[in-house]
Design a protein around this motif. Structure first.
Motif, PDB file in Angstrom:
ATOM      1  N   VAL A   1       8.842  16.275  -4.122  1.00 58.19           N
ATOM      2  CA  VAL A   1       8.254  17.540  -4.575  1.00 58.19           C
ATOM      3  C   VAL A   1       7.779  18.426  -3.430  1.00 58.19           C
ATOM      4  CG1 VAL A   1       7.580  16.550  -6.790  1.00 58.19           C
ATOM      5  CG2 VAL A   1       5.955  16.532  -4.903  1.00 58.19           C
ATOM      6  N   ASP A   2       7.776  17.916  -2.206  1.00 59.84           N
ATOM      7  CA  ASP A   2       7.317  18.699  -1.059  1.00 59.84           C
ATOM      8  C   ASP A   2       8.100  18.275   0.175  1.00 59.84           C
ATOM      9  OD1 ASP A   2       6.048  20.005   1.000  1.00 59.84           O
ATOM     10  OD2 ASP A   2       4.028  19.327   0.485  1.00 59.84           O
ATOM     11  N   THR A   3       8.934  19.161   0.685  1.00 57.34           N
ATOM     12  CA  THR A   3       9.794  18.819   1.822  1.00 57.34           C
ATOM     13  C   THR A   3       9.007  18.541   3.093  1.00 57.34           C
ATOM     14  OG1 THR A   3      10.086  21.184   2.318  1.00 57.34           O
ATOM     15  CG2 THR A   3      11.755  20.130   0.918  1.00 57.34           C
ATOM     16  N   ASN A   4       7.735  18.939   3.126  1.00 59.13           N
ATOM     17  CA  ASN A   4       6.897  18.697   4.295  1.00 59.13           C
ATOM     18  C   ASN A   4       6.088  17.399   4.193  1.00 59.13           C
ATOM     19  OD1 ASN A   4       7.590  21.105   5.690  1.00 59.13           O
ATOM     20  ND2 ASN A   4       6.223  22.266   4.348  1.00 59.13           N
ATOM     21  N   SER A   5       6.320  16.633   3.149  1.00 58.26           N
ATOM     22  CA  SER A   5       5.516  15.433   2.913  1.00 58.26           C
ATOM     23  C   SER A   5       6.393  14.190   2.793  1.00 58.26           C
ATOM     24  CB  SER A   5       4.674  15.591   1.634  1.00 58.26           C
ATOM     25  OG  SER A   5       3.775  16.671   1.760  1.00 58.26           O
ATOM     26  N   VAL A   6       5.747  13.052   2.973  1.00 56.09           N
ATOM     27  CA  VAL A   6       6.425  11.765   2.821  1.00 56.09           C
ATOM     28  C   VAL A   6       5.494  10.808   2.084  1.00 56.09           C
ATOM     29  CG1 VAL A   6       7.745  12.053   4.957  1.00 56.09           C
ATOM     30  CG2 VAL A   6       5.552  10.812   5.008  1.00 56.09           C
ATOM     31  N   ILE A   7       6.041   9.670   1.695  1.00 52.00           N
ATOM     32  CA  ILE A   7       5.244   8.579   1.144  1.00 52.00           C
ATOM     33  C   ILE A   7       5.402   7.385   2.082  1.00 52.00           C
ATOM     34  CG2 ILE A   7       4.914   7.002  -0.799  1.00 52.00           C
ATOM     35  CD1 ILE A   7       6.211   9.192  -2.567  1.00 52.00           C
TER      36      ILE A   7
ATOM     37  N   SER B   1       0.860  -1.190   0.000  1.00 53.13           N
ATOM     38  CA  SER B   1       0.000   0.000   0.000  1.00 53.13           C
ATOM     39  C   SER B   1       0.893   1.235   0.000  1.00 53.13           C
ATOM     40  CB  SER B   1      -0.909   0.020   1.236  1.00 53.13           C
ATOM     41  OG  SER B   1      -1.797  -1.075   1.224  1.00 53.13           O
ATOM     42  N   ILE B   2       0.506   2.238  -0.785  1.00 53.14           N
ATOM     43  CA  ILE B   2       1.318   3.446  -0.913  1.00 53.14           C
ATOM     44  C   ILE B   2       0.436   4.661  -0.637  1.00 53.14           C
ATOM     45  CG2 ILE B   2       2.847   4.778  -2.401  1.00 53.14           C
ATOM     46  CD1 ILE B   2       3.366   2.258  -4.008  1.00 53.14           C
ATOM     47  N   PHE B   3       0.783   5.385   0.451  1.00 51.75           N
ATOM     48  CA  PHE B   3      -0.039   6.509   0.888  1.00 51.75           C
ATOM     49  C   PHE B   3       0.834   7.751   1.113  1.00 51.75           C
ATOM     50  CE2 PHE B   3      -2.237   2.811   3.154  1.00 51.75           C
ATOM     51  CZ  PHE B   3      -3.140   2.603   2.125  1.00 51.75           C
ATOM     52  N   PRO B   4       0.686   8.791   0.303  1.00 55.11           N
ATOM     53  CA  PRO B   4       1.382  10.047   0.606  1.00 55.11           C
ATOM     54  C   PRO B   4       0.753  10.710   1.831  1.00 55.11           C
ATOM     55  CG  PRO B   4      -0.051  10.322  -1.291  1.00 55.11           C
ATOM     56  CD  PRO B   4      -0.100   8.870  -0.934  1.00 55.11           C
ATOM     57  N   LYS B   5       1.594  11.291   2.677  1.00 49.28           N
ATOM     58  CA  LYS B   5       1.118  11.919   3.909  1.00 49.28           C
ATOM     59  C   LYS B   5       1.885  13.221   4.171  1.00 49.28           C
ATOM     60  CE  LYS B   5      -2.096   9.145   5.379  1.00 49.28           C
ATOM     61  NZ  LYS B   5      -3.471   9.649   5.630  1.00 49.28           N
ATOM     62  N   GLY B   6       1.292  14.082   5.016  1.00 46.27           N
ATOM     63  CA  GLY B   6       1.881  15.376   5.312  1.00 46.27           C
ATOM     64  C   GLY B   6       2.624  15.403   6.637  1.00 46.27           C
ATOM     65  N   LEU B   7       2.688  16.586   7.234  1.00 50.17           N
ATOM     66  CA  LEU B   7       3.498  16.824   8.421  1.00 50.17           C
ATOM     67  C   LEU B   7       3.147  15.929   9.603  1.00 50.17           C
ATOM     68  CD1 LEU B   7       3.786  20.722   8.456  1.00 50.17           C
ATOM     69  CD2 LEU B   7       5.677  19.093   8.286  1.00 50.17           C
ATOM     70  N   LYS B   8       1.895  15.516   9.712  1.00 50.51           N
ATOM     71  CA  LYS B   8       1.458  14.758  10.875  1.00 50.51           C
ATOM     72  C   LYS B   8       1.539  13.242  10.669  1.00 50.51           C
ATOM     73  CE  LYS B   8      -1.585  18.380  12.664  1.00 50.51           C
ATOM     74  NZ  LYS B   8      -2.955  18.709  13.148  1.00 50.51           N
ATOM     75  N   PHE B   9       2.396  12.812   9.743  1.00 50.06           N
ATOM     76  CA  PHE B   9       2.439  11.383   9.431  1.00 50.06           C
ATOM     77  C   PHE B   9       2.858  10.547  10.628  1.00 50.06           C
ATOM     78  CE2 PHE B   9       6.859  12.513   8.642  1.00 50.06           C
ATOM     79  CZ  PHE B   9       7.569  11.380   8.998  1.00 50.06           C
ATOM     80  N   ARG B  10       3.754  11.067  11.473  1.00 49.35           N
ATOM     81  CA  ARG B  10       4.184  10.286  12.648  1.00 49.35           C
ATOM     82  C   ARG B  10       3.025  10.058  13.609  1.00 49.35           C
ATOM     83  NH1 ARG B  10       8.640  13.553  11.643  1.00 49.35           N
ATOM     84  NH2 ARG B  10      10.578  12.417  11.156  1.00 49.35           N
ATOM     85  N   GLU B  11       2.190  11.080  13.783  1.00 45.43           N
ATOM     86  CA  GLU B  11       1.015  10.937  14.647  1.00 45.43           C
ATOM     87  C   GLU B  11       0.061   9.888  14.084  1.00 45.43           C
ATOM     88  OE1 GLU B  11      -0.833  14.705  15.419  1.00 45.43           O
ATOM     89  OE2 GLU B  11       1.108  15.700  15.656  1.00 45.43           O
TER      90      GLU B  11
END
Length: 207
Positions: free
Chosen positions: A192-198, A162-172
């Motif tokens: 493309v966004d330093t505040n995001s992860v996959i 499963s592949i889910f892009p997430k933002g700043l609150k991904f750890r939470e």
């Protein structure tokens, strides 16, 4: 946006044909968005980076696949972008988009026709759709991770990804999901966004 600029943005070369299909998608997005609100108006002028490239990088972190299912596809991110990229790079694969909103599904079908790609579009709620047993499951800006893992168990084959892009609150979101689930999770920085992860999720089991 030029083909070279787009390739630099995602770190992977794309053919002229693929770029032209993506360009047609962007044109249709601008045409339909005022009536359907497919994406936030504030992001529309930067659609290449905010939506197209952000979706394309999801394809780049995926392993080889036979079936890919995108849930809650909305305006087609990442599902339609995956379909466009897969036409050239994984032509025998099956791409399925699940979207319950009929107007958005109509848009997805229009883009599919105009770009000449092959995608299955299911207009139904995710939890009501028959299990897809897919190799790869994706969703963008749809729900918290714990909910997405519910959908993973329903629609993805056990040893899939499963592949889910997430933002700043991904750890939470990961911490909240761990109260309910045991799962393998690889965190990949967004290009493309330093505040995001996959988030790349492997095995998933109830706690």
């Amino acid at each position: 946006m030029t083909p070279d600029q787009f390739s630099d943005l995602i770190g992977v070369d794309v053919s002229r044909e693929t770029f032209d299909r993506l360009s047609e998608y962007v044109r249709l997005l601008h045409k339909w968005n005022p009536a359907i609100n497919l994406v936030s108006k504030s992001t529309l002028d930067d659609a290449w980076a905010r939506h197209i490239a952000d979706s394309a990088q999801i394809f780049e972190v995926a392993p080889a696949f036979t079936d890919w299912t995108d849930i809650g596809s909305g305006g087609g991110f990442p599902g339609l972008v995956i379909g466009i990229l897969a036409l050239e790079r994984s032509p025998v694969s099956t791409i399925t988009l699940i979207e319950s909103d009929r107007r958005k599904s109509s848009f997805l079908r229009n883009v599919s026709r105009e770009t000449g790609i092959r995608v299955n579009i299911i207009t139904e709620r995710i939890e009501k759709t028959a299990p897809q047993n897919t190799d790869i499951l994706s969703a963008r800006a749809l729900a918290p991770l714990d909910v997405l893992l519910d959908f993973t168990v329903r629609h993805r084959q056990r040893h899939g990804i499963s592949i889910f892009p997430k933002g700043l609150k991904f750890r939470e979101e990961i911490e909240a999901a761990e109260r309910k689930w045991n799962f393998d999770c690889e965190v990949i920085p967004s290009k493309v966004d330093t505040n995001s992860v996959i988030l790349k999720i492997g095995e998933v089991k109830h706690v």
